[in-house]
Design a protein around this motif. Structure first.
Motif, PDB file in Angstrom:
ATOM      1  N   LEU A  81       0.804  -1.222   0.000  1.00 27.14           N
ATOM      2  CA  LEU A  81       0.000   0.000   0.000  1.00 27.14           C
ATOM      3  C   LEU A  81       0.839   1.275   0.000  1.00 27.14           C
ATOM      4  CD1 LEU A  81      -2.971  -0.784   2.424  1.00 27.14           C
ATOM      5  CD2 LEU A  81      -2.771  -1.177  -0.030  1.00 27.14           C
ATOM      6  N   LEU A  82       2.157   1.143  -0.006  1.00 23.48           N
ATOM      7  CA  LEU A  82       3.002   2.332   0.004  1.00 23.48           C
ATOM      8  C   LEU A  82       3.070   2.965  -1.379  1.00 23.48           C
ATOM      9  CD1 LEU A  82       6.032   1.282   2.235  1.00 23.48           C
ATOM     10  CD2 LEU A  82       3.767   2.124   2.899  1.00 23.48           C
ATOM     11  N   HIS A  83       3.289   4.277  -1.400  1.00 24.09           N
ATOM     12  CA  HIS A  83       3.484   4.975  -2.661  1.00 24.09           C
ATOM     13  C   HIS A  83       4.743   4.429  -3.341  1.00 24.09           C
ATOM     14  CE1 HIS A  83       0.382   7.546  -1.227  1.00 24.09           C
ATOM     15  NE2 HIS A  83       1.123   8.162  -0.331  1.00 24.09           N
ATOM     16  N   PRO A  84       4.755   4.343  -4.672  1.00 21.58           N
ATOM     17  CA  PRO A  84       5.908   3.758  -5.376  1.00 21.58           C
ATOM     18  C   PRO A  84       7.239   4.424  -5.043  1.00 21.58           C
ATOM     19  CG  PRO A  84       4.054   3.996  -6.869  1.00 21.58           C
ATOM     20  CD  PRO A  84       3.661   4.684  -5.603  1.00 21.58           C
ATOM     21  N   GLY A  85       7.217   5.719  -4.747  1.00 16.09           N
ATOM     22  CA  GLY A  85       8.467   6.419  -4.477  1.00 16.09           C
ATOM     23  C   GLY A  85       8.925   6.386  -3.036  1.00 16.09           C
ATOM     24  N   VAL A 141      13.139   0.849   1.805  1.00 20.15           N
ATOM     25  CA  VAL A 141      12.088   0.062   1.158  1.00 20.15           C
ATOM     26  C   VAL A 141      12.607  -0.820   0.025  1.00 20.15           C
ATOM     27  CG1 VAL A 141       9.916   0.198  -0.142  1.00 20.15           C
ATOM     28  CG2 VAL A 141      10.264   1.635   1.884  1.00 20.15           C
ATOM     29  N   PRO A 142      13.450  -0.331  -0.894  1.00 24.18           N
ATOM     30  CA  PRO A 142      13.872  -1.208  -2.003  1.00 24.18           C
ATOM     31  C   PRO A 142      14.532  -2.508  -1.550  1.00 24.18           C
ATOM     32  CG  PRO A 142      14.314   1.075  -2.550  1.00 24.18           C
ATOM     33  CD  PRO A 142      13.919   1.060  -1.101  1.00 24.18           C
ATOM     34  N   PRO A 143      15.528  -2.489  -0.645  1.00 21.81           N
ATOM     35  CA  PRO A 143      16.097  -3.776  -0.232  1.00 21.81           C
ATOM     36  C   PRO A 143      15.122  -4.639   0.559  1.00 21.81           C
ATOM     37  CG  PRO A 143      17.111  -1.967   0.992  1.00 21.81           C
ATOM     38  CD  PRO A 143      16.308  -1.352  -0.105  1.00 21.81           C
ATOM     39  N   ARG A 145      11.845  -4.792   0.004  1.00 23.76           N
ATOM     40  CA  ARG A 145      11.007  -5.433  -1.022  1.00 23.76           C
ATOM     41  C   ARG A 145      11.758  -6.583  -1.690  1.00 23.76           C
ATOM     42  NH1 ARG A 145       6.366  -2.617  -2.221  1.00 23.76           N
ATOM     43  NH2 ARG A 145       6.375  -0.337  -2.000  1.00 23.76           N
ATOM     44  N   ALA A 146      13.036  -6.351  -1.997  1.00 24.78           N
ATOM     45  CA  ALA A 146      13.831  -7.396  -2.649  1.00 24.78           C
ATOM     46  C   ALA A 146      13.957  -8.624  -1.750  1.00 24.78           C
ATOM     47  CB  ALA A 146      15.211  -6.852  -3.007  1.00 24.78           C
ATOM     48  N   ALA A 147      14.106  -8.395  -0.441  1.00 20.90           N
ATOM     49  CA  ALA A 147      14.196  -9.516   0.494  1.00 20.90           C
ATOM     50  C   ALA A 147      12.882 -10.295   0.537  1.00 20.90           C
ATOM     51  CB  ALA A 147      14.562  -9.007   1.884  1.00 20.90           C
ATOM     52  N   LEU A 148      11.760  -9.596   0.461  1.00 18.26           N
ATOM     53  CA  LEU A 148      10.464 -10.273   0.409  1.00 18.26           C
ATOM     54  C   LEU A 148      10.358 -11.137  -0.845  1.00 18.26           C
ATOM     55  CD1 LEU A 148       8.185  -7.342   1.599  1.00 18.26           C
ATOM     56  CD2 LEU A 148       8.400  -9.550   2.758  1.00 18.26           C
ATOM     57  N   ASP A 149      10.800 -10.592  -1.971  1.00 20.55           N
ATOM     58  CA  ASP A 149      10.751 -11.354  -3.225  1.00 20.55           C
ATOM     59  C   ASP A 149      11.624 -12.608  -3.139  1.00 20.55           C
ATOM     60  OD1 ASP A 149       9.031  -9.518  -4.352  1.00 20.55           O
ATOM     61  OD2 ASP A 149      10.602  -8.421  -5.424  1.00 20.55           O
ATOM     62  N   ARG A 150      12.821 -12.460  -2.571  1.00 21.10           N
ATOM     63  CA  ARG A 150      13.720 -13.616  -2.460  1.00 21.10           C
ATOM     64  C   ARG A 150      13.145 -14.665  -1.516  1.00 21.10           C
ATOM     65  NH1 ARG A 150      17.674  -9.460  -2.379  1.00 21.10           N
ATOM     66  NH2 ARG A 150      17.836  -9.604  -0.104  1.00 21.10           N
ATOM     67  N   THR A 151      12.550 -14.207  -0.428  1.00 23.70           N
ATOM     68  CA  THR A 151      11.959 -15.152   0.522  1.00 23.70           C
ATOM     69  C   THR A 151      10.814 -15.916  -0.127  1.00 23.70           C
ATOM     70  OG1 THR A 151      12.551 -13.703   2.372  1.00 23.70           O
ATOM     71  CG2 THR A 151      10.874 -15.368   2.789  1.00 23.70           C
ATOM     72  N   ALA A 152       9.978 -15.207  -0.882  1.00 26.07           N
ATOM     73  CA  ALA A 152       8.877 -15.869  -1.577  1.00 26.07           C
ATOM     74  C   ALA A 152       9.405 -16.866  -2.604  1.00 26.07           C
ATOM     75  CB  ALA A 152       7.984 -14.835  -2.248  1.00 26.07           C
ATOM     76  N   ALA A 153      10.471 -16.482  -3.318  1.00 28.54           N
ATOM     77  CA  ALA A 153      11.032 -17.369  -4.339  1.00 28.54           C
ATOM     78  C   ALA A 153      11.586 -18.645  -3.709  1.00 28.54           C
ATOM     79  CB  ALA A 153      12.124 -16.639  -5.113  1.00 28.54           C
ATOM     80  N   SER A 173      17.730 -12.141   6.813  1.00 27.25           N
ATOM     81  CA  SER A 173      19.024 -12.828   6.809  1.00 27.25           C
ATOM     82  C   SER A 173      19.975 -12.304   5.735  1.00 27.25           C
ATOM     83  CB  SER A 173      18.818 -14.339   6.631  1.00 27.25           C
ATOM     84  OG  SER A 173      18.200 -14.624   5.379  1.00 27.25           O
ATOM     85  N   GLU A 174      19.435 -11.771   4.644  1.00 27.89           N
ATOM     86  CA  GLU A 174      20.294 -11.290   3.566  1.00 27.89           C
ATOM     87  C   GLU A 174      20.435  -9.772   3.563  1.00 27.89           C
ATOM     88  OE1 GLU A 174      19.250 -12.983  -0.231  1.00 27.89           O
ATOM     89  OE2 GLU A 174      18.462 -14.769   0.726  1.00 27.89           O
ATOM     90  N   LEU A 175      19.880  -9.110   4.555  1.00 24.92           N
ATOM     91  CA  LEU A 175      19.966  -7.658   4.635  1.00 24.92           C
ATOM     92  C   LEU A 175      21.063  -7.236   5.606  1.00 24.92           C
ATOM     93  CD1 LEU A 175      16.185  -6.650   4.757  1.00 24.92           C
ATOM     94  CD2 LEU A 175      17.709  -6.681   2.780  1.00 24.92           C
ATOM     95  N   THR A 176      21.577  -6.049   5.385  1.00 25.16           N
ATOM     96  CA  THR A 176      22.548  -5.472   6.306  1.00 25.16           C
ATOM     97  C   THR A 176      21.776  -4.707   7.370  1.00 25.16           C
ATOM     98  OG1 THR A 176      24.171  -5.244   4.527  1.00 25.16           O
ATOM     99  CG2 THR A 176      24.532  -3.941   6.524  1.00 25.16           C
ATOM    100  N   VAL A 177      21.789  -5.234   8.580  1.00 22.40           N
ATOM    101  CA  VAL A 177      20.976  -4.680   9.661  1.00 22.40           C
ATOM    102  C   VAL A 177      21.887  -4.109  10.740  1.00 22.40           C
ATOM    103  CG1 VAL A 177      19.175  -5.138  11.363  1.00 22.40           C
ATOM    104  CG2 VAL A 177      19.212  -6.423   9.199  1.00 22.40           C
ATOM    105  N   ARG A 178      21.644  -2.871  11.093  1.00 16.44           N
ATOM    106  CA  ARG A 178      22.367  -2.256  12.209  1.00 16.44           C
ATOM    107  C   ARG A 178      21.486  -2.331  13.453  1.00 16.44           C
ATOM    108  NH1 ARG A 178      23.833   4.152  12.735  1.00 16.44           N
ATOM    109  NH2 ARG A 178      24.452   4.124  14.931  1.00 16.44           N
ATOM    110  N   GLU A 179      22.068  -2.773  14.534  1.00 14.56           N
ATOM    111  CA  GLU A 179      21.335  -2.893  15.792  1.00 14.56           C
ATOM    112  C   GLU A 179      21.718  -1.735  16.704  1.00 14.56           C
ATOM    113  OE1 GLU A 179      22.791  -6.682  16.864  1.00 14.56           O
ATOM    114  OE2 GLU A 179      21.301  -7.792  15.681  1.00 14.56           O
ATOM    115  N   LEU A 180      20.712  -1.112  17.298  1.00 17.54           N
ATOM    116  CA  LEU A 180      20.935   0.082  18.098  1.00 17.54           C
ATOM    117  C   LEU A 180      20.441  -0.158  19.520  1.00 17.54           C
ATOM    118  CD1 LEU A 180      21.867   3.083  17.878  1.00 17.54           C
ATOM    119  CD2 LEU A 180      19.480   3.664  17.431  1.00 17.54           C
TER     120      LEU A 180
END
Length: 207
Positions: A81-85, A141-143, A145-153, A173-180
């Motif tokens: 539901l997010l705007h494309p940009g 958002v772009p990475p 979304r890409a992680a969602l696509d890879r997980t679904a695949a 698991s495939e994203l670069t996550v910073r923990e604060l």
């Protein structure tokens, strides 16, 4: 200030609270869901994934597929539901009654301060035991979304149905996550309410 959207996940079963609508449980006279939505009042749009109810007019409501399919399926439904940009999204559980706008701002500022090839895909808070809280964080958002696509695949199916039952650990698991770690004074914004005892503790913090 960074422009951002917010997706609030409110579709959990709340088995440890008798299966009732946990986000609707009040903490000091205000539902946990409303408290979380208030913490992201400046997000555009604000999306609630789960049962609706009486909500501000600007809040969009959707459901994961299937209903009760878990946080990854709910994340996909919210992002749809997010705007494309849209480039940044706060991804939040609806049972964070101590979350505040300043706490969200800390996360947004930390993400905005990073740039270039080594920048994090998202930043989330750690709890007092050092455990990652992915549903108390902000994400590019772009990475995501890409992680969602890879997980679904990997699960070999269409995006919505394939994500049912997937874990946040698998998604990230495939994203670069910073923990604060949260070090500011006051109630911890990462505190989530899974039991009635947790709700009572949150009540004490909000007095």
């Amino acid at each position: 200030m960074t422009a951002y959207a917010a997706v609030v996940l409110a579709g959990g079963a709340a088995r440890r609270m008798g299966g009732r609508d946990k986000p609707a449980v009040p903490v000091h006279g205000r539902s946990m869901r409303d408290r979380v939505l208030a913490a992201v009042a400046d997000a555009v749009p604000r999306v609630l994934v789960g049962p609706g109810g009486s909500l501000p007019a600007d809040v969009l409501v959707t459901r994961e597929e299937p209903a009760g399919g878990g946080p990854v399926a709910a994340t996909a439904a919210g992002l749809a539901l997010l705007h494309p940009g849209t480039t940044v999204v706060a991804l939040l559980a609806a049972d964070l009654p101590l979350l505040t706008r300043p706490a969200v701002g800390v996360l947004l500022d930390a993400l905005a301060a990073e740039s270039g090839p080594g920048a994090s895909d998202g930043i989330c808070l750690l709890d007092d035991r050092g455990r990652r809280q992915p549903l108390c964080g902000v994400w590019r958002v772009p990475p995501l979304r890409a992680a969602l696509d890879r997980t679904a695949a990997r699960r070999a199916g269409a995006l919505a149905g394939a994500l049912a039952g997937a874990s946040m650990r698998e998604l990230l698991s495939e994203l670069t996550v910073r923990e604060l770690a949260w070090s500011a004074a006051g109630p911890p914004p990462w505190f989530d309410c899974d039991t009635d005892s947790d709700v009572r503790r949150a009540e004490e913090w909000t007095r």
